[in-house]
Design an enzyme around this catalytic site. Structure first.
Site, PDB file in Angstrom:
ATOM      1  N   CYS A 182       2.914  -3.215   4.136  1.00 28.10           N
ATOM      2  CA  CYS A 182       2.041  -2.110   4.531  1.00 28.10           C
ATOM      3  C   CYS A 182       2.723  -1.419   5.710  1.00 28.10           C
ATOM      4  O   CYS A 182       3.910  -1.651   5.968  1.00 28.10           O
ATOM      5  CB  CYS A 182       0.622  -2.589   4.858  1.00 28.10           C
ATOM      6  SG  CYS A 182       0.478  -3.729   6.252  1.00 28.10           S
ATOM      7  N   ASP A 186       0.865  -1.177   0.000  1.00 20.47           N
ATOM      8  CA  ASP A 186       0.000   0.000   0.000  1.00 20.47           C
ATOM      9  C   ASP A 186       0.905   1.232   0.000  1.00 20.47           C
ATOM     10  O   ASP A 186       2.135   1.135  -0.168  1.00 20.47           O
ATOM     11  CB  ASP A 186      -1.019  -0.046   1.158  1.00 20.47           C
ATOM     12  CG  ASP A 186      -0.413   0.200   2.537  1.00 20.47           C
ATOM     13  OD1 ASP A 186       0.819   0.393   2.637  1.00 20.47           O
ATOM     14  OD2 ASP A 186      -1.172   0.194   3.530  1.00 20.47           O
ATOM     15  N   HIS A 189       6.278 -30.652  10.700  1.00 19.37           N
ATOM     16  CA  HIS A 189       5.712 -29.359  10.291  1.00 19.37           C
ATOM     17  C   HIS A 189       4.739 -29.536   9.121  1.00 19.37           C
ATOM     18  O   HIS A 189       3.747 -28.812   9.020  1.00 19.37           O
ATOM     19  CB  HIS A 189       6.836 -28.386   9.926  1.00 19.37           C
ATOM     20  CG  HIS A 189       7.800 -28.181  11.046  1.00 19.37           C
ATOM     21  ND1 HIS A 189       7.425 -27.584  12.233  1.00 19.37           N
ATOM     22  CD2 HIS A 189       9.097 -28.527  11.190  1.00 19.37           C
ATOM     23  CE1 HIS A 189       8.458 -27.568  13.052  1.00 19.37           C
ATOM     24  NE2 HIS A 189       9.484 -28.137  12.447  1.00 19.37           N
ATOM     25  N   THR A 199       2.469  -1.774   8.933  1.00 19.11           N
ATOM     26  CA  THR A 199       2.909  -2.691   9.982  1.00 19.11           C
ATOM     27  C   THR A 199       3.192  -4.109   9.493  1.00 19.11           C
ATOM     28  O   THR A 199       3.798  -4.905  10.224  1.00 19.11           O
ATOM     29  CB  THR A 199       1.806  -2.821  11.052  1.00 19.11           C
ATOM     30  OG1 THR A 199       0.620  -3.279  10.386  1.00 19.11           O
ATOM     31  CG2 THR A 199       1.531  -1.495  11.741  1.00 19.11           C
ATOM     32  N   HIS A 216       9.506 -23.872   9.465  1.00 14.85           N
ATOM     33  CA  HIS A 216       8.368 -24.480  10.164  1.00 14.85           C
ATOM     34  C   HIS A 216       7.029 -24.247   9.482  1.00 14.85           C
ATOM     35  O   HIS A 216       6.137 -25.086   9.599  1.00 14.85           O
ATOM     36  CB  HIS A 216       8.276 -23.925  11.592  1.00 14.85           C
ATOM     37  CG  HIS A 216       9.414 -24.366  12.467  1.00 14.85           C
ATOM     38  ND1 HIS A 216       9.453 -24.104  13.819  1.00 14.85           N
ATOM     39  CD2 HIS A 216      10.556 -25.046  12.185  1.00 14.85           C
ATOM     40  CE1 HIS A 216      10.573 -24.603  14.338  1.00 14.85           C
ATOM     41  NE2 HIS A 216      11.257 -25.179  13.358  1.00 14.85           N
TER      42      HIS A 216
END
Ligand code: RB5
Length: 156
Positions: A65, A8, A133, A67, A98
């Site tokens: 973005c 963004d 995993h 965060t 993982h």
């Protein structure tokens, strides 16, 4: 690898830096924008990258973005996508070992310019360990199927 990259307005500079890195590393880049500094809604960009990965048009995706959080929430609604924010070397490495993370989410505000190239390279080069995993990822795939491709049963 073919890598779809989107951001963004809060991640434009970091996206351009990452695209340059990927091109230097010989990766094929699909750039889905955003292309200006005008605010855009991060779910629209997350959908473009995540659907491309889900359909096999891209091998992996990178989303940026402010965060990294909104992008990961949105991208994880698309079946087959495993997206999460990584802020340091260890989370980038373990996200591959993982979780077989196929969409790397980054914070344009929190992750420093100096470490972002390293995080991307770790994420590109670290293999999935499989084994126990893989069994856990199978359980996540089962959850996707049970919930009608990511929708809550109550919304069906
Ligand atoms: C946009 O202002 C901001 O909310 C977005 O970049 C992101 O941080 C959302 O999680």
């Amino acid at each position: 690898m073919r890598i779809s990259v989107g951001s963004d307005h809060r991640g434009v500079a970091m996206r351009q830096k990452i695209i340059s890195l990927l091109e230097r590393l010989g990766q094929e880049v699909i750039d889905v924008g955003a292309h200006g500094t005008e605010p855009v809604d991060y779910p629209d960009i997350a959908a473009a990258v995540a659907k491309g990965v889900s359909r096999g048009e891209a091998d992996r995706g990178i989303l940026i973005c402010g965060t990294g959080l909104g992008m990961s929430i949105a991208a994880n609604k698309v079946p087959g996508v495993r997206a999460a924010p990584c802020h340091d070397d260890l989370s980038a490495e373990l996200s591959r070992r993982h979780n077989d993370l196929n969409v790397l989410c980054l914070s344009g505000d929190i992750v420093g310019e100096k470490i972002v190239d390293r995080l991307v390279e770790i994420w590109l080069n670290t293999p999935f360990e499989g084994g126990r995993h893989a069994r856990r990822l199978d359980k996540i795939r089962t959850m996707e199927g049970e919930n009608g491709n990511g929708r809550c049963p109550s919304q069906a």
